[in-house]
Design a protein around this motif. Structure first.
Motif, PDB file in Angstrom:
ATOM      1  N   ILE A   1     -30.558 -25.934 -20.132  1.00 18.86           N
ATOM      2  CA  ILE A   1     -31.629 -24.962 -19.922  1.00 18.86           C
ATOM      3  C   ILE A   1     -32.468 -25.401 -18.724  1.00 18.86           C
ATOM      4  O   ILE A   1     -32.548 -26.590 -18.402  1.00 18.86           O
ATOM      5  N   TRP A   2     -33.094 -24.413 -18.063  1.00 15.12           N
ATOM      6  CA  TRP A   2     -34.026 -24.760 -16.982  1.00 15.12           C
ATOM      7  C   TRP A   2     -35.208 -23.791 -16.909  1.00 15.12           C
ATOM      8  O   TRP A   2     -35.925 -23.764 -15.911  1.00 15.12           O
ATOM      9  N   GLY A   3     -35.414 -23.062 -17.988  1.00 17.71           N
ATOM     10  CA  GLY A   3     -36.573 -22.197 -18.011  1.00 17.71           C
ATOM     11  C   GLY A   3     -36.487 -21.110 -19.054  1.00 17.71           C
ATOM     12  O   GLY A   3     -35.564 -21.075 -19.878  1.00 17.71           O
ATOM     13  N   LEU A   4     -37.445 -20.214 -19.001  1.00 17.02           N
ATOM     14  CA  LEU A   4     -37.541 -19.096 -19.920  1.00 17.02           C
ATOM     15  C   LEU A   4     -37.503 -17.790 -19.140  1.00 17.02           C
ATOM     16  O   LEU A   4     -37.858 -17.741 -17.965  1.00 17.02           O
ATOM     17  N   GLY A   5     -37.056 -16.728 -19.808  1.00 16.45           N
ATOM     18  CA  GLY A   5     -37.132 -15.414 -19.206  1.00 16.45           C
ATOM     19  C   GLY A   5     -35.783 -14.802 -18.896  1.00 16.45           C
ATOM     20  O   GLY A   5     -34.723 -15.291 -19.316  1.00 16.45           O
ATOM     21  N   GLU A   6     -35.831 -13.714 -18.145  1.00 14.02           N
ATOM     22  CA  GLU A   6     -34.637 -12.940 -17.842  1.00 14.02           C
ATOM     23  C   GLU A   6     -33.755 -13.677 -16.844  1.00 14.02           C
ATOM     24  O   GLU A   6     -34.233 -14.291 -15.875  1.00 14.02           O
ATOM     25  N   VAL A   7     -32.446 -13.606 -17.074  1.00 14.07           N
ATOM     26  CA  VAL A   7     -31.476 -14.223 -16.180  1.00 14.07           C
ATOM     27  C   VAL A   7     -31.234 -13.292 -14.995  1.00 14.07           C
ATOM     28  O   VAL A   7     -30.930 -12.105 -15.179  1.00 14.07           O
ATOM     29  N   THR A   8     -31.359 -13.829 -13.797  1.00 11.28           N
ATOM     30  CA  THR A   8     -31.158 -13.057 -12.580  1.00 11.28           C
ATOM     31  C   THR A   8     -30.157 -13.767 -11.682  1.00 11.28           C
ATOM     32  O   THR A   8     -30.345 -14.949 -11.368  1.00 11.28           O
ATOM     33  N   ASP A   9     -29.103 -13.057 -11.293  1.00 15.24           N
ATOM     34  CA  ASP A   9     -28.113 -13.649 -10.395  1.00 15.24           C
ATOM     35  C   ASP A   9     -28.778 -14.093  -9.100  1.00 15.24           C
ATOM     36  O   ASP A   9     -29.583 -13.361  -8.509  1.00 15.24           O
ATOM     37  N   GLY A  10     -28.433 -15.301  -8.671  1.00 10.74           N
ATOM     38  CA  GLY A  10     -28.949 -15.822  -7.413  1.00 10.74           C
ATOM     39  C   GLY A  10     -30.161 -16.710  -7.542  1.00 10.74           C
ATOM     40  O   GLY A  10     -30.582 -17.349  -6.560  1.00 10.74           O
ATOM     41  N   ASP A  11     -30.750 -16.799  -8.753  1.00 13.85           N
ATOM     42  CA  ASP A  11     -31.967 -17.587  -8.920  1.00 13.85           C
ATOM     43  C   ASP A  11     -31.750 -19.065  -8.592  1.00 13.85           C
ATOM     44  O   ASP A  11     -32.548 -19.671  -7.864  1.00 13.85           O
ATOM     45  N   LEU A  12     -30.697 -19.643  -9.156  1.00 18.90           N
ATOM     46  CA  LEU A  12     -30.514 -21.081  -8.973  1.00 18.90           C
ATOM     47  C   LEU A  12     -30.271 -21.423  -7.510  1.00 18.90           C
ATOM     48  O   LEU A  12     -30.880 -22.351  -6.970  1.00 18.90           O
ATOM     49  N   ILE A  13     -29.387 -20.692  -6.850  1.00 19.15           N
ATOM     50  CA  ILE A  13     -29.069 -21.015  -5.459  1.00 19.15           C
ATOM     51  C   ILE A  13     -30.267 -20.750  -4.557  1.00 19.15           C
ATOM     52  O   ILE A  13     -30.510 -21.492  -3.595  1.00 19.15           O
TER      53      ILE A  13
END
Length: 431
Positions: free
Chosen positions: A178-190
Motif C-alpha cells: 500500500i502507499w496511500g488512500l483513495g481512488e486509484v488513478t493510472d499514471g499516479d506512481l510514475i
C-alpha cells in the motif's frame, strides 16, 4: 586454515554500510562502484568505441553490471587475468508495467517478485522505491525515494488465528504494498517517481523500479561484532572487490586484475548483463586484442586465468544446526569461506582450494570451508557459469551470513574487511 588473522579495519565496514545505503538497486550499485574507481584513477570506456592498449585502470558499465580492470606497465598480450566475480542484484519486489492498483479504498503498487526472497521479511516494513527511468531521448536517470513510502501489511492475528502455526502467503494477492488512500488513478506512481527524479511523466518511456527496506545498516550485539544490513548478498562482495581492485592502481603486477559484477544472478544469470551473457568474455578478449594480441594470445591468457566467484554463504544457524553439515559450521568473524560442491553447484576443486588458501595466507586471513548437508539441496552461483562459459579456472568463496535473502541480513562486522584483504592478495599474487 591460516592462524594469522589480519588486523581488523572497521573503517572498511563503515564504508560498506555507506555503499549499501547508496545502492538500493543494481543501477545505483554500479554507479557507486564507478565513483570509487574514478577516485582511484580508473576511466570509463564505451563498448561502442575503439579500445587502445594503454595501461591503467578502465571500466565498462552496462545496466546493472560493471567490469573493471587494471593493465599494469609492461603487460603482454598473453598476460593472464585474475578475476573477482560477484553480483549486484538481490531478491526484492519490482514494479509491474501497470503499477497503479488498489482495493477497498487503499491505493497500492502492483509488484512482481524478483528472485527468491524470504517473503515474510517484507511484511510490515517501511519500504522505499528506487531504480532507473528511461527517458524518451534514450537517456536514463537514477531515482531513489529513500524514505518510508510503501508497506506490505500482514493480516492481524485476530483474523488468522493459525498464523503462528505456519504463515502461507499467496504470491499474487498478499504481496502488493500500500502507499496511500483513495481512488486509484493510472499514471499516479510514475508521475510521483518522475517528479522525485526531477523530470515529468511525459518524458518517461520506461522504468525499472524496485522496493527496498529504508532501515539503515547497523552494528549489532553487545560488542558490536555483527553487522545487520540489507543486500549483503551480494553487495558485500561487490564492495570488497572494488576496494581491492582500487587499492592496486599504480602498482606493478604479474596479472591483470579484474572486477566483474553482474546483474540477474538471483534469477539465473541469463541476461546480457548476467554471468551467462557475453559481457565479461567480450571485455577480456577486447583487452587482449587492444594490446596487439592474437587468438593464440587470447588462448594463453585464458589458460592462465583464475576467477574467484565471491558470494555470500550460510553461517551455521544456532536454532537449526541440523540443517547444516555436521563437520562444517562456518561462523561469523572466522574469515571468508571456501564453498565446495562435488556436483558443480560450486566450481571449486582441489587446485582452486590451493589458490584461495595461498591468497589467505599471504593476507594473514583465516578461512573456513562450507559444504551443504547431503539432505539439503545446494544453491549455486556465477562460479560454474563463468567456468563453463569461458573455460577458466574458477573458485567459489564468500562470507558466511545468516538470514540470506531476507530484507535484512547478518554477518560478522569484521568479515567484509577480511574478505577484501584476501581478494587483494589474490589479485596481486606475486607482486
Amino acid at each position: 586454515m591460516s592462524d594469522h588473522p589480519a588486523a581488523f579495519d572497521r573503517g572498511h565496514t563503515d564504508d560498506l554500510m555507506a555503499f549499501v545505503t547508496a545502492a538500493p538497486t543494481p543501477y545505483h550499485a554500479v554507479a557507486a562502484v564507478a565513483a570509487r574507481l574514478e577516485k582511484a584513477g580508473f576511466r570509463q570506456v564505451a563498448e561502442t568505441d575503439a579500445w587502445d592498449g594503454s595501461t591503467g585502470g578502465k571500466y565498462v558499465l552496462r545496466g546493472g553490471a560493471v567490469v573493471a580492470w587494471y593493465v599494469p606497465q609492461g603487460a603482454a598480450p598473453h598476460t593472464p587475468f585474475r578475476i573477482v566475480g560477484a553480483h549486484t542484484d538481490s531478491p526484492n519486489l519490482r514494479v509491474k508495467p501497470r503499477p497503479d492498483t488498489g482495493a477497498a479504498g487503499w491505493r497500492q503498487v502492483a509488484v512482481e517478485i524478483y528472485g527468491g526472497p524470504l517473503l515474510n521479511s517484507w511484511l510490515d516494513r517501511d519500504l522505499g522505491l528506487a531504480g532507473r527511468l528511461t527517458l524518451r531521448d534514450g537517456t536514463t536517470r537514477l531515482v531513489d525515494v529513500d524514505r518510508p513510502l510503501l508497506r506490505v501489511p500482514q493480516l492481524a492475528i485476530h483474523l488468522d488465528r493459525q498464523v503462528n502455526d505456519g504463515l502461507k502467503l499467496d504470491r499474487q494477492r498478499h504481496t502488493q504494498p500500500i502507499w496511500g488512500l483513495g481512488e486509484v488513478t493510472d499514471g499516479d506512481l510514475i508521475s510521483f517517481v518522475a517528479e522525485e527524479a526531477g523530470t515529468s511523466a511525459a518524458e518517461v518511456a520506461g522504468w525499472d523500479l524496485m522496493a527496498h527496506d529504508v532501515q539503515p545498516p547497523a552494528y549489532l550485539g553487545r560488542d558490536r561484532e555483527l553487522l545487520a544490513a540489507p543486500r549483503l548478498d551480494n553487495l558485500l562482495s561487490v564492495h570488497a572487490a572494488t576496494a581491492a581492485l582500487a587499492s592496486l592502481a599504480g602498482t606493478d603486477l604479474p596479472y591483470i586484475p579484474v572486477l566483474a559484477a553482474f546483474d540477474h544472478e538471483e534469477n539465473g544469470s541469463q541476461a546480457d548483463t548476467g554471468a551467462e551473457g557475453p559481457l565479461l568474455g567480450n571485455v577480456l578478449e577486447r583487452s587482449v586484442h587492444a594490446r596487439g594480441g592474437s587468438y593464440e594470445d587470447r588462448a594463453r591468457a585464458f589458460a592462465g586465468t583464475v576467477c574467484l566467484s565471491s558470494d555470500t554463504g550460510h553461517a551455521v544457524h544456532p536454532n537449526y544446526p541440523e540443517r547444516h553439515d555436521p563437520g562444517h559450521h562456518p561462523m561469523p568473524g572466522a574469515g571468508p569461506i571456501l564453498k565446495v560442491n562435488v556436483n558443480q553447484r560450486y566450481a571449486t576443486d582441489g587446485s582452486g582450494r590451493a589458490v584461495f588458501a595461498a591468497a589467505c595466507e599471504r593476507a594473514g586471513v583465516a578461512w573456513q570451508s562450507f559444504v551443504s548437508n547431503n539432505a539439503m539441496p545446494c544453491g549455486t552461483t556465477i562460479g560454474p557459469i563463468t567456468a563453463a562459459r569461458l573455460g577458466i579456472s574458477t573458485v567459489d568463496i564468500g562470507v558466511a551470513i545468516l538470514s540470506m535473502h531476507s530484507t535484512r541480513e547478518l554477518c560478522g562486522a569484521d568479515d567484509p574487511f577480511l574478505l577484501a584483504a584476501a581478494l587483494k592478495a589474490f589479485l596481486a599474487d606475486g607482486s
